[in-house]
Write a protein that holds these residues in place. Structure first.
Motif, PDB file in Angstrom:
ATOM      1  N   ARG A 163     -28.675  19.515  10.684  1.00 55.73           N
ATOM      2  CA  ARG A 163     -28.182  19.279   9.316  1.00 55.73           C
ATOM      3  C   ARG A 163     -28.560  20.441   8.404  1.00 55.73           C
ATOM      4  O   ARG A 163     -27.747  20.904   7.598  1.00 55.73           O
ATOM      5  CB  ARG A 163     -28.769  17.983   8.751  1.00 55.73           C
ATOM      6  CG  ARG A 163     -28.205  17.637   7.358  1.00 55.73           C
ATOM      7  CD  ARG A 163     -28.911  16.473   6.683  1.00 55.73           C
ATOM      8  NE  ARG A 163     -30.297  16.762   6.399  1.00 55.73           N
ATOM      9  CZ  ARG A 163     -31.331  16.186   7.022  1.00 55.73           C
ATOM     10  NH1 ARG A 163     -31.140  15.264   7.923  1.00 55.73           N
ATOM     11  NH2 ARG A 163     -32.567  16.527   6.713  1.00 55.73           N
ATOM     12  N   VAL A 171     -23.304  19.005   3.056  1.00 52.74           N
ATOM     13  CA  VAL A 171     -24.476  18.214   2.655  1.00 52.74           C
ATOM     14  C   VAL A 171     -24.767  18.484   1.179  1.00 52.74           C
ATOM     15  O   VAL A 171     -25.169  19.587   0.815  1.00 52.74           O
ATOM     16  CB  VAL A 171     -25.718  18.609   3.499  1.00 52.74           C
ATOM     17  CG1 VAL A 171     -26.887  17.703   3.162  1.00 52.74           C
ATOM     18  CG2 VAL A 171     -25.401  18.554   4.989  1.00 52.74           C
ATOM     19  N   TRP A 176     -28.901  14.150  -1.399  1.00 50.97           N
ATOM     20  CA  TRP A 176     -29.755  13.875  -0.244  1.00 50.97           C
ATOM     21  C   TRP A 176     -31.187  13.611  -0.709  1.00 50.97           C
ATOM     22  O   TRP A 176     -31.810  12.617  -0.350  1.00 50.97           O
ATOM     23  CB  TRP A 176     -29.708  15.054   0.743  1.00 50.97           C
ATOM     24  CG  TRP A 176     -30.600  14.854   1.929  1.00 50.97           C
ATOM     25  CD1 TRP A 176     -31.894  15.276   2.049  1.00 50.97           C
ATOM     26  CD2 TRP A 176     -30.290  14.141   3.133  1.00 50.97           C
ATOM     27  NE1 TRP A 176     -32.413  14.870   3.261  1.00 50.97           N
ATOM     28  CE2 TRP A 176     -31.453  14.186   3.945  1.00 50.97           C
ATOM     29  CE3 TRP A 176     -29.157  13.493   3.600  1.00 50.97           C
ATOM     30  CZ2 TRP A 176     -31.500  13.587   5.210  1.00 50.97           C
ATOM     31  CZ3 TRP A 176     -29.207  12.895   4.863  1.00 50.97           C
ATOM     32  CH2 TRP A 176     -30.363  12.944   5.642  1.00 50.97           C
TER      33      TRP A 176
END
Ligand SMILES: Cc1cc2nc3c(=O)[nH]c(=O)nc-3n(C[C@H](O)[C@H](O)[C@H](O)COP(=O)(O)OP(=O)(O)OC[C@H]3O[C@@H](n4cnc5c(N)ncnc54)[C@H](O)[C@@H]3O)c2cc1C
Length: 403
Positions: A163, A171, A176
């Motif tokens: 990731r 992302v 996040w």
């Protein structure tokens, strides 16, 4: 090992997500490598609670119904009742229509990886991926070995290197961080609890220590838990990281005291990050897909992640299978499957989470208690997966076949 064969899929990480993806893809007849940086059996900080969502998944996909799970030693204990608190006051307790089971991750993960190997996947233990080339679809390990594939599946957990190698367009790093969870957990041997618990905590644990306890507001935007394992009592606490930056250890000590377990306050709990509503709706880039914790998939209210690791890996495996057989872009298929099968559920649960923990933060305990009493059966059904968090409708969407 530069001249490794080119695989159809390389799966990075061998927890529940990685093993599920490797098991299914190998079963579909594809050439699969699973790279796991540790060696089985390896532990993972986890309460090991299996809701009925996970139990149903294990039966449907791995053909492991409860008697087989028991026979393989995968069910350490069972919780047939529950107790729910807001701070020190017990607001709900009772029997469960269907139990929660508790497993030990070192065993659970090793057996599922074995299932993937038996299905035909090549398992490489001690293979830590340190570099990912998305365009070439290769990964390199710390030993310098390179593996090439037509598709890469990042199943390498909450601190996912896969990731972190993706661009900001995939992302949203701010979102996040905002919804990242943290947890502390301490496993206390039962023999010691009996001898050392002073019993003067505001929360009195049952004498046989058999009931799972959830304690809301033990920290901000999170909760504490006591899970009964056969040999140990697992005491944990977790919530949103950004709401609990400075005082996590103090709050955990306070929680132990509340449970009458302050004799264990000098033991060091294990700490770990976890998803808490930071799921990535479109976790794909070129030929790389993220599954499980790597993609932020876990219950936004409880942080329960084993089921979501399994289910996202199942959706990804089907997307990859379709890509390998028809050439359609794997990321688009996976994103569409997530949008249909999972994201609405997670969004609805996150909305409930914001209401629930928002009320607790605003000390609106009385109305929240009334709400919890009115909805408890439906919320439990939704956690167990027989109802949807979207309007608490009866729903089988979490378990339905992929196509
Ligand atoms: C304290 C705590 C309690 C929890 N309790 C529960 C619970 O009771 N029930 C529940 O359902 N969920 C619980 N969870 C969440 C659950 O543990 C996770 O959601 C679940 O493990 C996610 O599975 P995964 O396969 O995505 O990732 P993981 O289980 O983290 O597996 C990732 C794997 O990738 C490997 N790996 C990492 N980096 C690399 C690399 N670079 N190269 C190769 N391999 C790599 C790791 O060694 C690991 O084996 C809890 C979490 C915490 C922190």
């Amino acid at each position: 090992m530069d001249n490794q064969p080119v695989y159809d899929a390389v799966v990075i990480g061998g927890g529940p997500a990685g093993s599920t993806a490797a098991y299914l893809l190998a079963g579909f007849g594809h050439r699969v490598a699973l790279l796991e940086k540790q060696t089985y059996p390896r532990d993972k900080v986890c309460g090991g609670c299996l809701s009925q969502k996970s139990v149903r998944f294990l039966e449907r996909v791995f053909h492991l119904p409860v008697p087989s799970l028991r026979e393989k030693g995968l069910l350490d204990s069972v919780g047939t009742g529950y107790a729910l608190y807001i701070k020190n006051s017990r607001i709900l307790a009772g029997d469960l229509a269907e139990p929660f089971y508790f497993t030990r991750r070192e065993r659970y993960d090793a057996i599922l990886a074995r299932k993937a190997a038996d299905a035909g996947a090549d398992i490489y233990e001690g293979a830590e991926v340190i570099a990912v080339d998305h365009a070439r679809r290769t990964v390199t390990t710390s030993e310098g070995d390179r593996y090439a594939a037509r598709v890469l599946i990042g199943a390498d957990g909450i601190n996912s290197r896969v990731r972190r190698s993706l661009p900001g367009s995939v992302v949203d790093r701010q979102r996040w961080r905002k919804n990242l969870g943290w947890a502390l957990e301490l496993a206390i041997p039962r023999v010691e609890v009996g001898a050392l618990a002073n019993g003067d905590g505001a929360i009195r644990l049952d004498a046989d220590l058999a009931t799972p306890h959830l304690v809301l507001a033990a920290c901000r935007w999170g909760y504490g838990w006591v899970f009964p394992n056969r040999e140990t009592l697992v005491v944990g606490m977790g919530g949103l990281l950004e709401k609990n930056r400075d005082d996590r250890r103090d709050r955990f000590t306070e929680f132990l005291k509340t449970l009458g377990l302050s004799a264990f306050a000098d033991r060091r709990p294990a700490g770990y990050l976890l998803p808490f509503g930071n799921f990535i709706p479109s976790p794909a880039y070129e030929g790389t897909l993220l599954v499980g914790d790597a993609g932020g998939f876990a219950s936004p209210i409880l942080g329960e992640g084993i089921f979501y690791a399994h289910r996202t890996a199942e959706l990804a495996a089907h997307a990859v299978d379709r890509h390998l057989t028809s050439g359609a872009p794997p990321g688009e298929i996976y994103t569409a499957l997530l949008a249909r099968r999972l994201i609405p559920e997670l969004r609805a649960e996150k909305a409930l989470r914001d209401f629930l923990y928002g009320c607790l933060d605003g000390r609106l305990h009385a109305p929240l208690e009334a709400f919890m009493k009115a909805t408890s059966t439906r919320v439990i059904d939704a956690v167990q997966g027989s109802r949807s968090f979207c309007g608490f409708r009866r729903n089988d969407g979490l378990h339905s076949a992929v196509w």
